[in-house]
Design a protein around this motif. Sequence first.
Motif, PDB file in Angstrom:
ATOM      1  N   LYS A 132       0.824  -1.214   0.000  1.00  0.00           N
ATOM      2  CA  LYS A 132       0.000   0.000   0.000  1.00  0.00           C
ATOM      3  C   LYS A 132       0.855   1.258   0.000  1.00  0.00           C
ATOM      4  N   ARG A 133       2.045   1.184   0.579  1.00  0.00           N
ATOM      5  CA  ARG A 133       2.925   2.355   0.628  1.00  0.00           C
ATOM      6  C   ARG A 133       3.466   2.714  -0.750  1.00  0.00           C
ATOM      7  N   VAL A 134       3.570   1.734  -1.638  1.00  0.00           N
ATOM      8  CA  VAL A 134       4.179   1.990  -2.947  1.00  0.00           C
ATOM      9  C   VAL A 134       3.170   1.964  -4.089  1.00  0.00           C
ATOM     10  N   TRP A 135       1.954   1.503  -3.810  1.00  0.00           N
ATOM     11  CA  TRP A 135       0.943   1.343  -4.868  1.00  0.00           C
ATOM     12  C   TRP A 135       0.613   2.700  -5.489  1.00  0.00           C
ATOM     13  N   THR A 136       0.437   2.729  -6.781  1.00  0.00           N
ATOM     14  CA  THR A 136       0.075   3.960  -7.483  1.00  0.00           C
ATOM     15  C   THR A 136      -1.385   3.888  -7.918  1.00  0.00           C
ATOM     16  N   ASP A 137      -1.894   4.980  -8.470  1.00  0.00           N
ATOM     17  CA  ASP A 137      -3.270   4.996  -8.978  1.00  0.00           C
ATOM     18  C   ASP A 137      -3.443   3.989 -10.106  1.00  0.00           C
ATOM     19  N   GLU A 138      -2.351   3.720 -10.825  1.00  0.00           N
ATOM     20  CA  GLU A 138      -2.414   2.764 -11.939  1.00  0.00           C
ATOM     21  C   GLU A 138      -2.184   1.327 -11.486  1.00  0.00           C
ATOM     22  N   GLY A 139      -1.644   1.153 -10.270  1.00  0.00           N
ATOM     23  CA  GLY A 139      -1.396  -0.200  -9.768  1.00  0.00           C
ATOM     24  C   GLY A 139       0.023  -0.372  -9.262  1.00  0.00           C
ATOM     25  N   SER A 140       0.498  -1.595  -9.282  1.00  0.00           N
ATOM     26  CA  SER A 140       1.832  -1.935  -8.809  1.00  0.00           C
ATOM     27  C   SER A 140       2.894  -1.231  -9.646  1.00  0.00           C
ATOM     28  N   PRO A 141       3.898  -0.604  -9.000  1.00  0.00           N
ATOM     29  CA  PRO A 141       4.961   0.060  -9.779  1.00  0.00           C
ATOM     30  C   PRO A 141       5.640  -0.865 -10.776  1.00  0.00           C
ATOM     31  N   LEU A 142       5.903  -2.097 -10.379  1.00  0.00           N
ATOM     32  CA  LEU A 142       6.561  -3.032 -11.280  1.00  0.00           C
ATOM     33  C   LEU A 142       5.711  -3.313 -12.513  1.00  0.00           C
ATOM     34  N   LEU A 143       4.412  -3.551 -12.309  1.00  0.00           N
ATOM     35  CA  LEU A 143       3.543  -3.845 -13.440  1.00  0.00           C
ATOM     36  C   LEU A 143       3.343  -2.618 -14.322  1.00  0.00           C
ATOM     37  N   VAL A 144       3.145  -1.469 -13.706  1.00  0.00           N
ATOM     38  CA  VAL A 144       2.948  -0.242 -14.479  1.00  0.00           C
ATOM     39  C   VAL A 144       4.157   0.025 -15.360  1.00  0.00           C
ATOM     40  N   THR A 145       5.340  -0.062 -14.779  1.00  0.00           N
ATOM     41  CA  THR A 145       6.561   0.178 -15.552  1.00  0.00           C
ATOM     42  C   THR A 145       6.748  -0.880 -16.627  1.00  0.00           C
ATOM     43  N   CYS A 183      20.187   0.234  -7.062  1.00  0.00           N
ATOM     44  CA  CYS A 183      19.850  -1.193  -6.935  1.00  0.00           C
ATOM     45  C   CYS A 183      19.961  -1.865  -8.303  1.00  0.00           C
ATOM     46  N   PRO A 184      21.178  -2.222  -8.737  1.00  0.00           N
ATOM     47  CA  PRO A 184      21.373  -2.723 -10.104  1.00  0.00           C
ATOM     48  C   PRO A 184      20.827  -4.122 -10.376  1.00  0.00           C
ATOM     49  N   ALA A 185      20.363  -4.835  -9.357  1.00  0.00           N
ATOM     50  CA  ALA A 185      19.771  -6.151  -9.608  1.00  0.00           C
ATOM     51  C   ALA A 185      18.374  -6.032 -10.208  1.00  0.00           C
ATOM     52  N   PHE A 186      17.794  -4.840 -10.121  1.00  0.00           N
ATOM     53  CA  PHE A 186      16.437  -4.610 -10.596  1.00  0.00           C
ATOM     54  C   PHE A 186      16.451  -3.727 -11.835  1.00  0.00           C
ATOM     55  N   ILE A 187      15.724  -4.115 -12.857  1.00  0.00           N
ATOM     56  CA  ILE A 187      15.549  -3.268 -14.031  1.00  0.00           C
ATOM     57  C   ILE A 187      14.470  -2.223 -13.766  1.00  0.00           C
ATOM     58  N   SER A 188      13.427  -2.618 -13.029  1.00  0.00           N
ATOM     59  CA  SER A 188      12.305  -1.724 -12.752  1.00  0.00           C
ATOM     60  C   SER A 188      12.139  -1.522 -11.252  1.00  0.00           C
ATOM     61  N   ASP A 189      11.829  -0.307 -10.869  1.00  0.00           N
ATOM     62  CA  ASP A 189      11.560  -0.038  -9.457  1.00  0.00           C
ATOM     63  C   ASP A 189      10.346  -0.835  -8.991  1.00  0.00           C
ATOM     64  N   CYS A 190      10.406  -1.306  -7.763  1.00  0.00           N
ATOM     65  CA  CYS A 190       9.387  -2.211  -7.248  1.00  0.00           C
ATOM     66  C   CYS A 190       9.352  -2.082  -5.726  1.00  0.00           C
ATOM     67  N   LEU A 191       8.677  -3.016  -5.064  1.00  0.00           N
ATOM     68  CA  LEU A 191       8.568  -2.974  -3.604  1.00  0.00           C
ATOM     69  C   LEU A 191       9.949  -2.904  -2.952  1.00  0.00           C
ATOM     70  N   GLU A 192      10.888  -3.707  -3.456  1.00  0.00           N
ATOM     71  CA  GLU A 192      12.206  -3.796  -2.833  1.00  0.00           C
ATOM     72  C   GLU A 192      13.038  -2.532  -3.021  1.00  0.00           C
ATOM     73  N   THR A 193      12.803  -1.781  -4.070  1.00  0.00           N
ATOM     74  CA  THR A 193      13.577  -0.563  -4.263  1.00  0.00           C
ATOM     75  C   THR A 193      12.879   0.651  -3.669  1.00  0.00           C
ATOM     76  N   VAL A 194      11.552   0.684  -3.740  1.00  0.00           N
ATOM     77  CA  VAL A 194      10.814   1.859  -3.276  1.00  0.00           C
ATOM     78  C   VAL A 194      10.557   1.800  -1.772  1.00  0.00           C
ATOM     79  N   GLU A 195       9.903   0.735  -1.315  1.00  0.00           N
ATOM     80  CA  GLU A 195       9.544   0.663   0.102  1.00  0.00           C
ATOM     81  C   GLU A 195      10.734   0.295   0.976  1.00  0.00           C
TER      82      GLU A 195
END
Length: 345
Positions: free
Chosen positions: A64-77, A283-295
């Motif tokens: 919930k802390r990272v969720w956007t109006d469009e949905g999960s940051p990982l999925l949106v990206t 965080c170079p292990a991740f291509i897209s920002d997600c729960l682990e990078t944002v929260e």
Amino acid sequence: MSDQAVLLLNLGSPKSTEVADVRSYLKEFLLDERVIDAPTPIRNLVVRGLILPTRPPKSAAAYKRVWTDEGSPLLVTSFNQQKLLQEVVDMPIALAMRYGEPSIANVIGDLVSKGIKKLFVMPLYPHYAMSSYETVVVRVMEEVQQQAPNMETTLLQPFYKDEDYIEALVGRSQPWLEKDYDMLLFSFHGIPERHLRKSDPSHAHCLTTKDCCNHCHPAHATCYRHQCFETVKAFVAKAGIPESKYKVSFQSRLGRDPWLKPYTDFVLKDFPKEGVKKLLVMCPAFISDCLETVEEISMEGKEDFLEAGGETFEQIPCLNDHEIWISWMANRINAWARETAQQAS
């Protein structure tokens, strides 16, 4: 090229931040034998008996802390990557997630129904790990074998130190690297140490040989730790960062077994005592920002660092849908298409 297509792959996210959806996602994720690699009865006991009854509400709160109006940051990206890539590549670009939706099974089925015979499989993981790159590749190949055994597949190999990938990372990071900072922390996702030993085909090098990551060995082809260090080595050489201004750590861990060290949360709390007041994190292990990078990093990690006495904390975003990354993927796809055409002629 109507019989060719590309399949982008990433980890996935819950359908929503509702506890029931998070529980369903965690169940699929944690029951994967390449994530929790214990024997099936023990894995079932741990996941169903210990984790699922207690963890979903906590994880739902984090989402919930990272969720956007469009949905999960990982999925949106990820969907935006797919859209932007489709605009510059002359073949279908499909997207699937290892866990959750869009599922690998459904996406493969859709490609088969469209008559796709040649597939470029692109796991969006720079480094090899059994709990990320390996599991998504195995799952894709299972579905291809079941639904379209005659489909030709080409697999994008881990690209952790490829020159063009390092150039993309440095280019993305340049605006932050030009700022005044004391330290650049490379925080990679952690894995259990036992995963390194399992991925070592010799079972006698990783975490066994002294300074194992710096001694050339066939195990490095599947060694996550070595590949993380190689990414950092190539990055700092390209960006001209002195050894005194960067450090490597590993975030996220589950259970009591030892994971790769040093742990990011410990490092962040210790930095201010060591005189590090202005911090950059990537965080170079991740291509897209997600729960682990944002929260975990830009929220919890930032709080830990500042509370310990740090003054400024800035996180360099992942490649996400930056034009430099879309161009990187398009170049790889076009190179594959040319090679496929040459082989057919």
